[in-house]
Each structure stands twice: as structure tokens, then as C-alpha cells.
Design an enzyme around this catalytic site. Sequence first.
Site, PDB file in Angstrom:
ATOM      1  N   PRO A 105       0.781  -1.249   0.000  1.00 31.37           N
ATOM      2  CG  PRO A 105       0.032  -0.946   2.184  1.00 31.37           C
ATOM      3  CD  PRO A 105       0.745  -1.924   1.295  1.00 31.37           C
ATOM      4  CB  CYS A 106       2.975   2.914  -2.522  1.00 28.13           C
ATOM      5  SG  CYS A 106       2.056   2.515  -4.022  1.00 28.13           S
TER       6      CYS A 106
END
Length: 150
Positions: free
Chosen positions: A114-115
Site C-alpha cells: 500500500p504505497c
Amino acid sequence: MPSLTVDTPTGAFVLTEEEGAITRATWGQGGSDHTPLLDQAAAQLTAYFQGTRETFDLPMRVRGSALQRAVCDAMSAIPYGYTRTYGEIARDLGSSAQAVGQCCGGNPIPILIPCHRVMGAKGLTGFSGAGGVETKVALLRLEGAAGLLI
């Protein structure tokens, strides 16, 4: 390498498998291969967008420098609905915020890693996925983290 395109609210999303692990995810059109792992990844991604899954339980492999892998591990540790800053991750890893930002932008498996949960010190920053920052906002809203954007 087998790949499978999944329709998502943020657009067509292609999952790629190599040697028993997800190695790439990107927006666009790709394959229609069905393997047990790709089907499981597609089901988990669909459940994520339906709001019934907060984590991904899939084998993933990130290729890249030691820092790239460490940043991806740090992003994976950010809980659903929460965010961290580039600077916080940089401090933890003994790196610079700019280097962490470059690694976030080079994340080969967005959403699953989850950037979108990584923010600048002063709030919302860019996003290298399709749709840019609007996609980042949509993902944070989905996770109930949109209050952090105000």
C-alpha cells in the site's frame, strides 16, 4: 509469466505471477490467465474494493535494491486506514525521505503493497498509479483514511 486483468473501481488492474509469487501489479490491460494464485489475488483484490478485506495474504516478491525491498516491507506494515510519512519511514530505515519517496514510486505491486498510505510531511503527495493523486485519494477514502486529507 501468467497475468490476469481484474476490473476495479480505479480501472483495469493487471496482476502478474512468477515462480509462485505476485511480482507485479499495474493499471492497464494484460492477460487472462487463471492460475490458483492469480485467482486468489483477484478474489482478495475484489474483496478489498468491496470493503470486506483489509489485508492481503498472498506470496509477493519484490525485486530491487535492499532499500526498495525494505521500503516495500515498511509500507506493507502500515495498517488499513492509517498512513505514515516518507520521513517516518526514512527515520526507521536510516535513509532519506527522498530515497523513500523514490522507492514508493517504484513499488512494483501497488495496492497489495500500500504505497497509497504514504504521505508527505505536510499532507497529500503524488501517486504514480493510474489516475495519479485522485486514485490515491479514492484508496484512502475506501479505507476510511480520508479525514487525514483535510
